[in-house]
Design an enzyme around this catalytic site. Structure first.
Site, PDB file in Angstrom:
ATOM      1  N   GLY A  20       0.841  -1.198   0.000  1.00 30.07           N
ATOM      2  CA  GLY A  20       0.000   0.000   0.000  1.00 30.07           C
ATOM      3  C   GLY A  20       0.869   1.238   0.000  1.00 30.07           C
ATOM      4  O   GLY A  20       1.967   1.231  -0.560  1.00 30.07           O
ATOM      5  N   GLU A  21       0.358   2.317   0.625  1.00 28.77           N
ATOM      6  CA  GLU A  21       1.089   3.595   0.735  1.00 28.77           C
ATOM      7  C   GLU A  21       1.285   4.293  -0.615  1.00 28.77           C
ATOM      8  O   GLU A  21       1.892   5.345  -0.680  1.00 28.77           O
ATOM      9  CB  GLU A  21       2.482   3.413   1.363  1.00 28.77           C
ATOM     10  CG  GLU A  21       2.514   2.840   2.742  1.00 28.77           C
ATOM     11  CD  GLU A  21       3.940   2.633   3.283  1.00 28.77           C
ATOM     12  OE1 GLU A  21       4.929   3.080   2.645  1.00 28.77           O
ATOM     13  OE2 GLU A  21       4.070   2.014   4.352  1.00 28.77           O
ATOM     14  N   GLY A  22       0.825   3.689  -1.720  1.00 31.93           N
ATOM     15  CA  GLY A  22       1.118   4.259  -3.036  1.00 31.93           C
ATOM     16  C   GLY A  22       2.449   3.798  -3.588  1.00 31.93           C
ATOM     17  O   GLY A  22       2.917   4.308  -4.610  1.00 31.93           O
TER      18      GLY A  22
END
Length: 335
Positions: free
Chosen positions: A302-304
């Site tokens: 996640g987190e980009g």
């Protein structure tokens, strides 16, 4: 010739066999079409990370405790997370958003305060958020993107942080595609087999407790979503309105994209799916959307991070379209 035919002609006449740059050619065509030009450019790339706490995390669906959400936001602010490293490496501007973390942060110029509430309620027996909160989150996501667009940014990706949010994403996907929750649930942050079965059982129970919920994206978001997912849904809608290149990250971002897509199917034209996450439901979600991700690195952070790692490929696509010689200009014989 239509613009699409002109761009394709330009790609085909580069000094290479037809189609030899594979997926990069498709990406170049897509970016040029989004920007409506034969000479696209990527300006001020941004990745926005939306963070929020989830009530469902208190039901034992995650390997990590809920407070990891606010601790990770502090880690983002201190530059210590994977997304900090990759955005810095690739000269991408990182914006951090408190969409609804169960913690009161000190004012910080690096953190956009868009807090809707101190986390959602557990959707096991009640709605995760009220109608007003859901609408507020969607509008806030739009507003954040429109402000970023004013800086000249034309390429944007979204990431998230929220312990428990793979549970939200799995239920959203299950409800909107009408598929079994077992096909949507993965290991999230790394639960063991017993925890995994527990997660499936809890989510099945939650779905049956809300049997009256229609497959309407706004209603599904309100009942089962997270503030960061609703905010990201609004962000996707606004980014497409602003004609930005949209970088879609992993499972949770794709679930937010699915909600936005059902509200406005044309946003798919603007979206580049950066990677296929190792999270079980993501492959099926991408298949159902009929899209092909650029990378498959078994990532599930996640987190980009998938957006940040894929971004150099977008740069390569634009660079070859703008800078590579044509057969004619290079004096090379075409076949």
């Amino acid at each position: 010739m239509t613009l699409q035919e002109q761009i394709q002609h330009k790609i085909n006449n580069k000094t290479k066999p037809l189609g030899a740059l594979g997926r990069l050619e498709a990406v170049a065509l897509q970016i040029a079409l989004i920007q409506e030009t034969l000479t696209p450019n990527l300006v001020k790339p941004h990745i926005v990370v939306f963070a929020a706490s989830h009530g469902i995390a208190n039901e034992g669906v995650s390997a990590y405790p809920s407070e990891v959400t606010f601790q990770m936001v502090l880690n983002f602010l201190n530059g210590g997370a994977a997304i900090n490293v990759f955005t810095k490496q690739n000269d991408i501007e990182l914006a951090l958003v408190d969409a609804g973390v169960d913690h009161d942060f000190e004012p910080n110029e690096k953190l956009i305060n868009a807090k809707i509430n101190h986390g959602t309620k557990s959707f096991l027996n009640q709605s995760a958020m009220t109608e007003e909160e859901c609408q507020q989150a969607i509008e806030k996501g739009k507003e954040i993107v429109k402000n970023i667009s004013k800086t000249g940014c034309n390429v944007i990706g979204f990431g998230e942080m929220g312990i428990g949010n793979t549970s939200s994403a799995a239920v959203i996907m299950s409800k909107l595609f009408d598929i079994r929750i077992e096909d949507c649930v993965g290991k999230g942050t790394g639960v063991n087999p017993d925890q995994y079965q527990n997660k499936v059982n809890i989510l099945q129970k939650a779905i049956s407790n809300h049997a009256e919920v229609s497959p309407d994206p706004i209603q599904v978001l309100q009942i089962f979503g997270g503030f960061e997912i609703a905010m990201m849904c609004g962000a996707f809608l606004a980014a497409a309105e602003e004609k930005m290149v949209l970088m879609v990250d992993g499972f949770i971002a794709s679930a937010a994209f699915l909600c936005a897509f059902q509200l406005n199917p044309t946003i798919k034209d603007f979206a580049i799916f950066c990677h296929q996450s190792e999270e079980k439901g993501h492959q099926l979600l991408l298949e159902k959307l009929n899209v092909k991700p650029l990378l498959n690195l078994d990532m599930r952070l996640g987190e980009g991070t998938g957006c940040a790692v894929a971004y150099p490929l977008l740069k390569s696509a634009v660079a070859f379209l703008n800078e590579m010689a044509s057969f004619e200009s290079a004096g090379v014989s075409d076949k």
